[in-house]
Design a protein around this motif. Sequence first.
Motif: not given
Length: 164
Positions: A36-40, A96-104, A109-116
Motif C-alpha cells: 500500500a505504501a509503495l502504491w501510494r 490483464w496486468v495491473y499495478y506494475v510498480a517499482v520504487n522510483p 535495474k531490471g525489477i519491472g522487467k522481472a516482474l512483468m
Amino acid sequence: MRGMDNQSKTNNGGYLSHFSGVTIRPYEESDEAGVAALWREVFPDAPLWNHPETDIHRKLTVQRELFFVAKAQPESASESEIIGTAMGGFDGHRGWVYYVAVNPRLRRKGIGKALMERVERGLIEIGCPKLNLQVRADNHTVISFYRRLGYNVEERASLSKRLE
C-alpha cells in the motif's frame, strides 16, 4: 521463458533476480502495508476509488497466485523492503496486468522487467493467449518501457463504468 537466465527458483515459489539481488514471489498477507505504501508513492494521482488496501483485498479473492511482489533485503536491516509489485488476471479470453510498480529510487535495474516476466509466465501457465494492459496515453516513459518488453500500442477506445 526469456529472462530466466537471470533468475533461479527459491523454496517459497519466488524467484531470485541475480542481477539485482531481488526476490520476486507471490504476495503474502504480511506484505499489505508495504504494498500500500509503495502504491501510494508510485501512483499519487490514482483515483479515490483505487484505495490500495481495498484493491489488495479484492485481488486476494480472485487469482491471488497472479499477485507478485519484489523484495530486497537491505544488508543492514532485519526485514526486507517491498520494492515492486505486479498483479495479473485472466478472464478466459485475455489476460490483464495491473499495478506494475517499482520504487522510483530503484528503477532501471531490471525489477519491472522481472516482474512483468513473472506475470507473463503465470498467465502462460494457465493458458492465457494474449496480455493487455492500459497506460495513460500521455505517459510516454511507461509506454517506452512496455515497448522495450515487446508490447505494441493498439489503437482502441478504453471505456469504463463505475459499478459502486
